[in-house]
Design a protein around this motif. Sequence first.
Motif, PDB file in Angstrom:
ATOM      1  N   MET A  82      44.826  65.606  34.187  1.00 49.41           N
ATOM      2  CA  MET A  82      45.859  66.629  34.047  1.00 49.41           C
ATOM      3  C   MET A  82      46.063  67.023  32.596  1.00 49.41           C
ATOM      4  SD  MET A  82      48.720  65.374  36.821  1.00 49.41           S
ATOM      5  CE  MET A  82      49.701  66.849  36.563  1.00 49.41           C
ATOM      6  N   GLY A  83      45.514  66.230  31.657  1.00 47.05           N
ATOM      7  CA  GLY A  83      45.662  66.559  30.249  1.00 47.05           C
ATOM      8  C   GLY A  83      46.966  66.096  29.652  1.00 47.05           C
ATOM      9  N   LEU A  84      47.622  65.143  30.296  1.00 50.39           N
ATOM     10  CA  LEU A  84      48.885  64.602  29.794  1.00 50.39           C
ATOM     11  C   LEU A  84      48.601  63.300  29.056  1.00 50.39           C
ATOM     12  CD1 LEU A  84      51.011  65.201  33.006  1.00 50.39           C
ATOM     13  CD2 LEU A  84      51.027  66.569  30.920  1.00 50.39           C
ATOM     14  N   ALA A  85      48.978  63.237  27.799  1.00 49.72           N
ATOM     15  CA  ALA A  85      48.645  62.070  26.982  1.00 49.72           C
ATOM     16  C   ALA A  85      49.551  60.886  27.280  1.00 49.72           C
ATOM     17  CB  ALA A  85      48.727  62.432  25.503  1.00 49.72           C
ATOM     18  N   LEU A 194      37.046  62.027  42.342  1.00 47.65           N
ATOM     19  CA  LEU A 194      37.604  62.986  43.296  1.00 47.65           C
ATOM     20  C   LEU A 194      38.904  63.588  42.789  1.00 47.65           C
ATOM     21  CD1 LEU A 194      36.952  61.038  46.628  1.00 47.65           C
ATOM     22  CD2 LEU A 194      35.592  62.884  45.625  1.00 47.65           C
ATOM     23  N   ILE A 195      39.677  62.810  42.048  1.00 47.27           N
ATOM     24  CA  ILE A 195      40.930  63.325  41.490  1.00 47.27           C
ATOM     25  C   ILE A 195      40.650  64.364  40.408  1.00 47.27           C
ATOM     26  CG2 ILE A 195      42.979  62.689  40.155  1.00 47.27           C
ATOM     27  CD1 ILE A 195      42.923  59.980  41.552  1.00 47.27           C
ATOM     28  N   MET A 196      39.608  64.127  39.615  1.00 50.07           N
ATOM     29  CA  MET A 196      39.313  64.996  38.475  1.00 50.07           C
ATOM     30  C   MET A 196      38.759  66.360  38.891  1.00 50.07           C
ATOM     31  SD  MET A 196      39.851  63.681  35.348  1.00 50.07           S
ATOM     32  CE  MET A 196      38.565  64.325  34.273  1.00 50.07           C
ATOM     33  N   LEU A 197      38.088  66.438  40.042  1.00 57.60           N
ATOM     34  CA  LEU A 197      37.397  67.668  40.416  1.00 57.60           C
ATOM     35  C   LEU A 197      38.307  68.899  40.448  1.00 57.60           C
ATOM     36  CD1 LEU A 197      34.793  66.634  43.143  1.00 57.60           C
ATOM     37  CD2 LEU A 197      34.377  67.441  40.805  1.00 57.60           C
ATOM     38  N   PRO A 198      39.439  68.897  41.168  1.00 56.60           N
ATOM     39  CA  PRO A 198      40.262  70.121  41.180  1.00 56.60           C
ATOM     40  C   PRO A 198      40.789  70.496  39.811  1.00 56.60           C
ATOM     41  CG  PRO A 198      41.421  68.282  42.212  1.00 56.60           C
ATOM     42  CD  PRO A 198      40.024  67.839  42.015  1.00 56.60           C
ATOM     43  N   PHE A 199      41.127  69.520  38.982  1.00 55.94           N
ATOM     44  CA  PHE A 199      41.606  69.830  37.635  1.00 55.94           C
ATOM     45  C   PHE A 199      40.490  70.415  36.775  1.00 55.94           C
ATOM     46  CE2 PHE A 199      44.427  66.112  38.744  1.00 55.94           C
ATOM     47  CZ  PHE A 199      45.519  66.906  39.072  1.00 55.94           C
ATOM     48  N   LEU A 200      39.253  69.934  36.995  1.00 56.46           N
ATOM     49  CA  LEU A 200      38.115  70.486  36.266  1.00 56.46           C
ATOM     50  C   LEU A 200      37.884  71.943  36.652  1.00 56.46           C
ATOM     51  CD1 LEU A 200      35.701  70.110  34.369  1.00 56.46           C
ATOM     52  CD2 LEU A 200      34.395  69.253  36.333  1.00 56.46           C
ATOM     53  N   VAL A 201      38.040  72.249  37.925  1.00 51.64           N
ATOM     54  CA  VAL A 201      37.877  73.632  38.378  1.00 51.64           C
ATOM     55  C   VAL A 201      38.915  74.530  37.731  1.00 51.64           C
ATOM     56  CG1 VAL A 201      38.015  75.150  40.380  1.00 51.64           C
ATOM     57  CG2 VAL A 201      36.806  72.966  40.551  1.00 51.64           C
ATOM     58  N   ILE A 202      40.152  74.067  37.660  1.00 48.56           N
ATOM     59  CA  ILE A 202      41.210  74.860  37.029  1.00 48.56           C
ATOM     60  C   ILE A 202      40.890  75.094  35.553  1.00 48.56           C
ATOM     61  CG2 ILE A 202      43.648  74.874  36.379  1.00 48.56           C
ATOM     62  CD1 ILE A 202      44.255  73.366  38.950  1.00 48.56           C
ATOM     63  N   PRO A 220      42.076  76.654  25.842  1.00 40.99           N
ATOM     64  CA  PRO A 220      42.274  76.850  27.279  1.00 40.99           C
ATOM     65  C   PRO A 220      43.150  75.770  27.914  1.00 40.99           C
ATOM     66  CG  PRO A 220      39.960  77.112  26.681  1.00 40.99           C
ATOM     67  CD  PRO A 220      40.657  76.557  25.480  1.00 40.99           C
ATOM     68  N   THR A 221      43.140  74.557  27.347  1.00 42.63           N
ATOM     69  CA  THR A 221      43.931  73.473  27.941  1.00 42.63           C
ATOM     70  C   THR A 221      45.428  73.747  27.859  1.00 42.63           C
ATOM     71  OG1 THR A 221      43.806  72.301  25.804  1.00 42.63           O
ATOM     72  CG2 THR A 221      42.184  71.722  27.486  1.00 42.63           C
ATOM     73  N   SER A 222      45.856  74.443  26.830  1.00 43.70           N
ATOM     74  CA  SER A 222      47.288  74.741  26.715  1.00 43.70           C
ATOM     75  C   SER A 222      47.754  75.705  27.795  1.00 43.70           C
ATOM     76  CB  SER A 222      47.590  75.328  25.326  1.00 43.70           C
ATOM     77  OG  SER A 222      46.885  76.545  25.129  1.00 43.70           O
ATOM     78  N   ILE A 223      46.830  76.519  28.325  1.00 44.98           N
ATOM     79  CA  ILE A 223      47.179  77.443  29.406  1.00 44.98           C
ATOM     80  C   ILE A 223      47.003  76.778  30.767  1.00 44.98           C
ATOM     81  CG2 ILE A 223      46.620  79.677  30.453  1.00 44.98           C
ATOM     82  CD1 ILE A 223      45.668  80.638  27.759  1.00 44.98           C
ATOM     83  N   SER A 224      45.955  75.959  30.893  1.00 38.54           N
ATOM     84  CA  SER A 224      45.673  75.348  32.195  1.00 38.54           C
ATOM     85  C   SER A 224      46.637  74.222  32.543  1.00 38.54           C
ATOM     86  CB  SER A 224      44.241  74.808  32.217  1.00 38.54           C
ATOM     87  OG  SER A 224      44.069  73.782  31.260  1.00 38.54           O
ATOM     88  N   LEU A 225      47.268  73.605  31.547  1.00 42.32           N
ATOM     89  CA  LEU A 225      48.153  72.472  31.822  1.00 42.32           C
ATOM     90  C   LEU A 225      49.288  72.814  32.783  1.00 42.32           C
ATOM     91  CD1 LEU A 225      49.047  69.570  31.354  1.00 42.32           C
ATOM     92  CD2 LEU A 225      50.210  70.316  29.270  1.00 42.32           C
TER      93      LEU A 225
END
Length: 250
Positions: A82-85, A194-202, A220-225
């Motif tokens: 999800m990109g959350l530190a 499997l958890i990472m796949l949908p977030f990777l698509v986003i 792009p991560t600042s928008i996709s988060l």
Amino acid sequence: MIRTIVFIAAMLAMSGIAGAQGLPADILNSPALSAPVEGSVASWIIRTFGLLTVLSVAPGILIMVTSFPRFVIAFAILRSGMGLATTPSNMIMVSLALFMTFYVMAPTFDRAWQDGINPLLQNQINETEAMTRISEPFREFMLANTRDKDLQLFIDIAREKGQTVVTGDRVDLRAVVPAFMISEIRRGFEIGFLIMLPFLVIDLVVATITMAMGMMMLPPTSISLPFKILFFVLIDGWNLLVGSLVRSFT
């Protein structure tokens, strides 16, 4: 958990009584306590030292022989995907994994208490038999959730070194525990993939759109988060993830 606290409190109470009397041998050689310590102060000291040793390595034992590693790995990969530190914090994730472990392992803990710890406290069995009875439920749990390939790996390594870890149909814990651990780590990474796949698509979709719009300097991560958080909330992600993790154990 309550039974464990009561057990520790009883041990501390016994040590307090012995100190108040000033003569531990008289207490330990009394008819009420002569059976568990066999009338020996040295035996009592060894048992107390063993108890403290077990309590000191309890976190390691919890990690080695329970479902805890799979839960922690899945939650860590979820947060990374999800990109959350730091959100959720380590305390929250570890606490959730810990209580999920208690939920999954409750039948195993109950069997270990009823078959091993409780008879030992009632002086019905000795320490050696108690350890065998306590470890048996954990052995069955680990074997049920260990890949045959991983278990065979450690059996073959022991055989190459001239050691015997299989007696009849019974595999020694020194082979079961590491096999179970690497099996859990592997399953944790499989679930994490499997958890990472949908977030990777986003991330890919957002990155493509921003590149097409010429916004080269905008990460792009600042928008996709926000979209990843919204997606996870809309699908009720915590319910799905926790339910799937708990049901993944046999």
